[in-house]
Motif scaffolding. Sequence first.
Motif, short mmCIF file in Angstrom:
data_model
loop_
_atom_site.label_atom_id
_atom_site.label_comp_id
_atom_site.label_asym_id
_atom_site.label_seq_id
_atom_site.Cartn_x
_atom_site.Cartn_y
_atom_site.Cartn_z
N GLY A 1 -12.03 24.75 28.05
CA GLY A 1 -11.03 24.25 27.10
C GLY A 1 -10.31 23.01 27.62
O GLY A 1 -10.09 22.05 26.88
N SER A 2 -9.95 23.03 28.88
CA SER A 2 -9.28 21.87 29.48
C SER A 2 -10.22 20.67 29.57
O SER A 2 -9.81 19.53 29.36
CB SER A 2 -8.76 22.22 30.87
OG SER A 2 -7.80 23.24 30.79
N PHE B 1 -12.71 20.02 27.52
CA PHE B 1 -12.87 19.50 26.17
C PHE B 1 -11.64 18.70 25.75
O PHE B 1 -11.76 17.65 25.13
CB PHE B 1 -13.16 20.63 25.18
CG PHE B 1 -13.52 20.15 23.81
CD1 PHE B 1 -14.70 19.47 23.59
CD2 PHE B 1 -12.66 20.35 22.75
CE1 PHE B 1 -15.04 19.01 22.32
CE2 PHE B 1 -12.97 19.89 21.48
CZ PHE B 1 -14.17 19.21 21.26
N ALA B 2 -10.46 19.18 26.12
CA ALA B 2 -9.22 18.45 25.79
C ALA B 2 -9.20 17.08 26.46
O ALA B 2 -8.84 16.08 25.84
CB ALA B 2 -8.00 19.27 26.21
N ARG B 3 -9.59 17.02 27.74
CA ARG B 3 -9.64 15.74 28.45
C ARG B 3 -10.69 14.82 27.82
O ARG B 3 -10.47 13.62 27.68
CB ARG B 3 -9.95 15.95 29.94
CG ARG B 3 -8.93 16.75 30.71
CD ARG B 3 -7.96 15.95 31.55
NE ARG B 3 -8.49 14.92 32.37
CZ ARG B 3 -8.67 14.97 33.69
NH1 ARG B 3 -8.39 16.09 34.35
NH2 ARG B 3 -9.11 13.93 34.34
N TYR B 4 -11.83 15.39 27.44
CA TYR B 4 -12.88 14.62 26.78
C TYR B 4 -12.35 14.02 25.47
O TYR B 4 -12.54 12.83 25.20
CB TYR B 4 -14.10 15.51 26.52
CG TYR B 4 -15.12 14.87 25.61
CD1 TYR B 4 -15.94 13.86 26.07
CD2 TYR B 4 -15.24 15.28 24.29
CE1 TYR B 4 -16.88 13.27 25.24
CE2 TYR B 4 -16.18 14.70 23.45
CZ TYR B 4 -16.99 13.69 23.93
OH TYR B 4 -17.90 13.10 23.10
N GLN B 5 -11.69 14.84 24.66
CA GLN B 5 -11.18 14.36 23.37
C GLN B 5 -10.16 13.25 23.54
O GLN B 5 -10.12 12.32 22.74
CB GLN B 5 -10.56 15.51 22.59
CG GLN B 5 -11.58 16.40 21.93
CD GLN B 5 -10.92 17.41 21.02
OE1 GLN B 5 -10.01 18.13 21.42
NE2 GLN B 5 -11.39 17.46 19.78
N LYS B 6 -9.33 13.35 24.58
CA LYS B 6 -8.31 12.32 24.83
C LYS B 6 -8.89 11.09 25.50
O LYS B 6 -8.21 10.07 25.61
CB LYS B 6 -7.21 12.89 25.74
CG LYS B 6 -6.34 13.93 25.10
CD LYS B 6 -5.31 14.40 26.11
CE LYS B 6 -4.62 15.65 25.66
NZ LYS B 6 -3.75 16.21 26.71
N ASP C 1 -9.55 11.06 28.63
CA ASP C 1 -8.85 11.08 29.91
C ASP C 1 -9.79 11.54 31.03
O ASP C 1 -9.67 12.65 31.55
CB ASP C 1 -7.64 12.00 29.81
CG ASP C 1 -6.82 12.06 31.09
OD1 ASP C 1 -6.93 11.12 31.91
OD2 ASP C 1 -6.09 13.05 31.27
#
Length: 168
Positions: free
Chosen positions: A143-144, A146-151, A153
């Motif tokens: 989950g983390s 994927f969140a970094r990928y989406q941003k 970052d």
Amino acid sequence: PIFLWFNLAPEAVARNERSRPYLARAEFRQAISYAVDRDALANTLYLGAAAPIFGAITPGNRTWYSDAAPKYPYDAPRASALLAGLGLTDRNGDGMREDAAGRPVRFSIISQGGNIRGRTAAFIQAQLKTVGIAVDVVELDPGSMFARYQKGDYDAIYYGLQASALDP
């Protein structure tokens, strides 16, 4: 397949333009590929049960695989020459490369921790150190990641995508 990719989104390239422009250079990514011994990776981490690949389509997919795709087999001297051609050399004699401004050549790889992906990212880290590139491996839960990928970052991600169809 499981593979390593770099963040080449326009925002990431612009962010790195001043301090790490080499991240966007094809020669840098080619050097990374030459510096990783895929045979050693397959034999060490996968106990010989994996086949080294050079792209997203494996030889097992006979419909879409092409042997004509570019390959960058393990060749540390070639990796070093490509890096030197970008002006990335060991300027202070510590065994690690720096850019023309004396900044260390360094990037981070995010990967899923606690499994073969995290161990493989650490293997890549060790391989790149032999050609003078510092890599920070950041192990995250999916989950983390994927969140970094989406941003956007991240510098690089080592992760796998599972295909469920013959058409890539």
